[in-house]
Write a protein that holds these residues in place. Structure first.
Motif, PDB file in Angstrom:
ATOM      1  N   ALA A 163      42.341  32.007  42.478  1.00 14.45           N
ATOM      2  CA  ALA A 163      42.726  33.397  42.743  1.00 14.45           C
ATOM      3  C   ALA A 163      42.122  33.825  44.076  1.00 14.45           C
ATOM      4  O   ALA A 163      41.107  33.278  44.519  1.00 14.45           O
ATOM      5  N   GLY A 164      42.753  34.784  44.696  1.00 13.98           N
ATOM      6  CA  GLY A 164      42.239  35.347  45.936  1.00 13.98           C
ATOM      7  C   GLY A 164      42.104  34.301  47.025  1.00 13.98           C
ATOM      8  O   GLY A 164      42.896  33.354  47.113  1.00 13.98           O
ATOM      9  N   ASP A 165      41.075  34.460  47.852  1.00  7.27           N
ATOM     10  CA  ASP A 165      40.871  33.539  48.970  1.00  7.27           C
ATOM     11  C   ASP A 165      39.965  32.374  48.593  1.00  7.27           C
ATOM     12  O   ASP A 165      39.625  31.539  49.437  1.00  7.27           O
ATOM     13  N   GLY A 166      39.545  32.286  47.319  1.00  7.81           N
ATOM     14  CA  GLY A 166      38.710  31.179  46.873  1.00  7.81           C
ATOM     15  C   GLY A 166      37.258  31.304  47.272  1.00  7.81           C
ATOM     16  O   GLY A 166      36.461  30.388  47.072  1.00  7.81           O
ATOM     17  N   LEU A 189      41.439  39.140  33.847  1.00  4.92           N
ATOM     18  CA  LEU A 189      40.716  40.186  34.562  1.00  4.92           C
ATOM     19  C   LEU A 189      40.201  39.659  35.902  1.00  4.92           C
ATOM     20  O   LEU A 189      40.414  40.281  36.950  1.00  4.92           O
ATOM     21  N   PHE A 190      39.531  38.532  35.879  1.00  3.40           N
ATOM     22  CA  PHE A 190      38.990  37.983  37.127  1.00  3.40           C
ATOM     23  C   PHE A 190      40.110  37.630  38.104  1.00  3.40           C
ATOM     24  O   PHE A 190      39.996  37.861  39.308  1.00  3.40           O
ATOM     25  N   ILE A 195      39.263  36.807  41.882  1.00  2.00           N
ATOM     26  CA  ILE A 195      38.139  35.911  41.627  1.00  2.00           C
ATOM     27  C   ILE A 195      38.650  34.662  40.897  1.00  2.00           C
ATOM     28  O   ILE A 195      39.256  34.765  39.823  1.00  2.00           O
ATOM     29  N   SER A 196      38.417  33.505  41.479  1.00  2.00           N
ATOM     30  CA  SER A 196      38.801  32.249  40.837  1.00  2.00           C
ATOM     31  C   SER A 196      37.897  31.996  39.630  1.00  2.00           C
ATOM     32  O   SER A 196      36.720  32.373  39.633  1.00  2.00           O
ATOM     33  N   LEU A 397      31.641  42.223  44.616  1.00  2.00           N
ATOM     34  CA  LEU A 397      32.137  40.904  44.238  1.00  2.00           C
ATOM     35  C   LEU A 397      33.617  40.902  43.904  1.00  2.00           C
ATOM     36  O   LEU A 397      34.171  39.845  43.598  1.00  2.00           O
ATOM     37  N   ALA A 398      34.276  42.052  43.932  1.00  2.00           N
ATOM     38  CA  ALA A 398      35.669  42.129  43.514  1.00  2.00           C
ATOM     39  C   ALA A 398      36.527  42.720  44.609  1.00  2.00           C
ATOM     40  O   ALA A 398      36.110  43.641  45.313  1.00  2.00           O
ATOM     41  N   GLY A 399      37.732  42.186  44.714  1.00  2.00           N
ATOM     42  CA  GLY A 399      38.734  42.779  45.604  1.00  2.00           C
ATOM     43  C   GLY A 399      39.510  43.809  44.844  1.00  2.00           C
ATOM     44  O   GLY A 399      39.172  44.206  43.725  1.00  2.00           O
TER      45      GLY A 399
END
Length: 406
Positions: A163-166, A189-190, A195-196, A397-399
């Motif tokens: 997920a996201g940019d790793g 959720l993550f 969040i990977s 820690l979250a986008g």
């Protein structure tokens, strides 16, 4: 024996002396029998603590209405909880999902079935009520890959959900007597927060390799398998790592936090119904099972000494002092979010409260009621989701969320 000697000196009759001798013999045998029974019970309890066990039925299926797609279960503190859950059984289905409570009384609970059960289906009456909900990664409808984490005991299976940019990963650690599928409900959720997720296994859990003894050490060695997963994540590009532990997985995550050579890459911990001090947990469970304190105390003693550990089949001594994170609170360096229900019923929340009081600068505690053990997501998914989300954002820690269903 002193009574016998005093009687002999005072010239007591032979019949009286014989009676005293017999009485002393009976007392000695009774005492030896009691001590022997206590020792046997203590060893039995100690072995149960460290021996991986299968899922034990904790309720019964009383009725199944395939036309209305409802199931009626025997009433327990868990089966009457609101929310979505899983039910392990045997027959034409081994796992079914159950939804809202439709009705209940003092002995039974009727719930909506979320897994379709055909009219020709047959389920065993014995069942185990679970907070898992998802039992296979495919049910999340998210991209994932199976992975193998190289550990000293061998390759440990894992699921990776990118997920996201790793940049940020969460490594999820399941609890005692269960497997990594326990963690699946947290993955969406993550993922929605960019969040990977790496969902891991560890030695002797039925999926990862077996250790030489095949028994648990309650986190004292299992943490090394999770630490290998931290190294795996870093090699795959993770710069910040969150550890999430469920029940005994919480104890394991805490040991990684305290002992890992990768500590600088760990950004924080999320602990769901965690074990923070094993002695509190074992003494609590002993009281529930009506095991005398003498027996539970001796069981803990048997597990924590090298010379008695083989008798308890522990392989090596369990370092309860090292596993007591309340006592080691000053050593903590990472922010921690704890989610725990005060009526957990399996792992009491006492140590969670104590740790929050000991380290208010690092530990945030979200207290639930009614939710029971590792069922907080099931009981109040919105609150569970919002609390973790707000903490992750507070820790940077979250986008932004992408609107994924969680």
């Amino acid at each position: 024996m002193d009574a016998f000697r005093r009687a002999a000196k005072t010239g007591a009759s032979p019949a009286l002396l014989t009676g005293i001798r017999v009485a002393l013999g009976i007392v000695s045998v009774a005492l030896a029998t009691a001590l022997s029974a206590t020792a046997v019970a203590s060893i039995h309890m100690a072995r149960r603590v460290v021996t991986p066990a299968g899922r034990v039925p904790d309720t019964r299926i009383l009725a199944l209405d395939t036309a209305a797609q409802t199931i009626t279960l025997a009433k327990t503190p868990d089966t009457g909880l609101p929310g979505r859950y899983g039910l392990f059984t045997t027959g034409t289905s081994t796992y079914v999902k159950v939804g809202s409570v439709l009705s209940q009384d003092d002995v039974s609970v009727k719930r909506k079935l979320l897994t379709h059960i055909g009219s020709d289906s047959r389920l065993s009456p014995d069942a185990a009520f679970s907070g898992w909900y998802y039992d296979r990664p495919e049910q999340l409808h998210l991209p994932f890959t199976p992975e193998l984490i190289g550990s000293v005991v061998g390759p440990c299976p894992a699921w990776f959900f990118p997920a996201g940019d790793g940049d940020t990963w969460v490594i999820q650690v399941h609890g005692r007597g269960t497997t990594r599928a326990e963690c699946l409900r947290a993955v969406p959720l993550f993922h929605s927060l960019g969040i990977s997720t790496l969902v891991v296994s560890y030695r002797n859990d039925g999926e990862a390799p077996r250790s030489r003894t095949g028994t648990y050490t309650l986190g004292a060695t299992e943490w090394r398998d999770v630490d290998a997963a931290v190294g795996f994540a870093r090699r795959r590009g993770a710069r910040r790592i969150i550890l999430m532990g469920w029940s005994m997985g919480g104890a394991i995550a805490l040991q990684v936090s305290l002992n890992s050579a990768h500590r600088h890459a760990i950004a924080g911990l999320i602990l769901e119904s965690p074990v923070i001090d094993w002695r509190i947990v074992l003494q609590y469970q002993a009281r529930i099972m009506r095991v005398p304190p003498t027996v539970s105390g001796l069981a803990i003693e048997a597990l924590q000494h090298e010379w008695t550990a083989p008798i308890a089949r522990a392989g090596s001594a369990i370092p309860f002092d090292r596993l007591d994170v309340v006592a080691r609170a000053a050593e903590l360096r990472h922010p921690i979010l704890i989610l725990h229900s005060d009526d957990d019923g399996f792992v009491p929340s006492d140590a969670s409260h104590e740790l929050a009081r000991a380290r208010p600068d690092l530990v945030q505690l979200e207290v639930f009621d009614v939710a029971r053990h590792t069922k907080l997501w099931n009981y109040d998914q919105d609150r569970w989701t919002q609390r973790i989300t707000s903490w992750l954002r507070e820790m940077n820690l979250a986008g932004s969320r992408e609107g994924a269903e969680v």
